[in-house]
Design a protein around this motif. Sequence first.
Motif, PDB file in Angstrom:
ATOM      1  N   ALA A 115     -13.908  12.802   0.034  1.00 29.53           N
ATOM      2  CA  ALA A 115     -13.230  11.834   0.898  1.00 29.53           C
ATOM      3  C   ALA A 115     -12.765  12.522   2.174  1.00 29.53           C
ATOM      4  CB  ALA A 115     -12.035  11.235   0.181  1.00 29.53           C
ATOM      5  N   THR A 126     -12.215   8.059   5.883  1.00 29.45           N
ATOM      6  CA  THR A 126     -12.527   7.132   4.787  1.00 29.45           C
ATOM      7  C   THR A 126     -11.274   6.804   3.980  1.00 29.45           C
ATOM      8  OG1 THR A 126     -13.179   8.920   3.297  1.00 29.45           O
ATOM      9  CG2 THR A 126     -14.937   7.856   4.555  1.00 29.45           C
ATOM     10  N   ARG A 153      -9.293   4.216   6.017  1.00 23.33           N
ATOM     11  CA  ARG A 153      -9.948   2.896   5.970  1.00 23.33           C
ATOM     12  C   ARG A 153      -9.725   2.233   4.618  1.00 23.33           C
ATOM     13  NH1 ARG A 153     -14.524   5.159   8.737  1.00 23.33           N
ATOM     14  NH2 ARG A 153     -15.510   5.327   6.711  1.00 23.33           N
ATOM     15  N   THR A 154      -9.895   3.021   3.549  1.00 25.58           N
ATOM     16  CA  THR A 154      -9.644   2.494   2.200  1.00 25.58           C
ATOM     17  C   THR A 154      -8.183   2.089   2.067  1.00 25.58           C
ATOM     18  OG1 THR A 154     -11.372   3.889   1.271  1.00 25.58           O
ATOM     19  CG2 THR A 154      -9.725   3.044  -0.261  1.00 25.58           C
ATOM     20  N   ASP A 179      -7.489  -1.226   3.800  1.00 27.54           N
ATOM     21  CA  ASP A 179      -7.952  -2.368   2.993  1.00 27.54           C
ATOM     22  C   ASP A 179      -7.002  -2.629   1.828  1.00 27.54           C
ATOM     23  OD1 ASP A 179     -10.116  -2.585   4.683  1.00 27.54           O
ATOM     24  OD2 ASP A 179     -11.502  -1.540   3.332  1.00 27.54           O
ATOM     25  N   HIS A 210      -2.961  -0.074  -8.913  1.00 28.52           N
ATOM     26  CA  HIS A 210      -3.593   0.968  -8.098  1.00 28.52           C
ATOM     27  C   HIS A 210      -3.629   2.300  -8.812  1.00 28.52           C
ATOM     28  CE1 HIS A 210      -3.963  -1.642  -4.711  1.00 28.52           C
ATOM     29  NE2 HIS A 210      -2.663  -1.866  -4.667  1.00 28.52           N
ATOM     30  N   GLU A 216      -6.018   5.635  -5.136  1.00 30.89           N
ATOM     31  CA  GLU A 216      -5.751   4.530  -4.214  1.00 30.89           C
ATOM     32  C   GLU A 216      -4.384   4.681  -3.557  1.00 30.89           C
ATOM     33  OE1 GLU A 216      -8.378   0.903  -6.088  1.00 30.89           O
ATOM     34  OE2 GLU A 216      -6.426   1.331  -7.000  1.00 30.89           O
ATOM     35  N   ALA A 250      -4.756   7.026  -0.802  1.00 33.32           N
ATOM     36  CA  ALA A 250      -5.358   6.360   0.352  1.00 33.32           C
ATOM     37  C   ALA A 250      -4.335   5.513   1.097  1.00 33.32           C
ATOM     38  CB  ALA A 250      -6.554   5.515  -0.098  1.00 33.32           C
TER      39      ALA A 250
END
Length: 129
Positions: free
Chosen positions: A51, A55, A58-59, A62, A113, A117, A120
Amino acid sequence: MTPYRALVFSATAAAIVLGSSVALGRLLEARARRDSHELPPWTGLPTPARATLDTLTRTGHDLYLNSCAHCHGADARGDEGPDLHALQVSDRRIANVVLRGIPGEMPSFAKKHSPEEVAALIAYLRTLD
């Protein structure tokens, strides 16, 4: 009551009070360890293999829109929840709040999560100025 009985009674009462105090102290210490957001060692959260920061953010964005925006606003400026720009707390604190929630204020997202996550989400939150 004889002096011997009084001495035994006093010693027993003192032992009970001391034992209760020690037990309460251990309970409070365990609670403080569990609820603290700054106790070392903290190794951080795992990140997905290969990762990149891009990225991850961005994750995280979202995930934020799907789980957080309804309370903190789509722009993270706050609505029902506080503004999340320029957070002045540790990543550990953010992870604890996301995973455990805040009683009466914010639900726990531990079942929703994964640790990756949450990492992120933190990466995304750190991009907010």
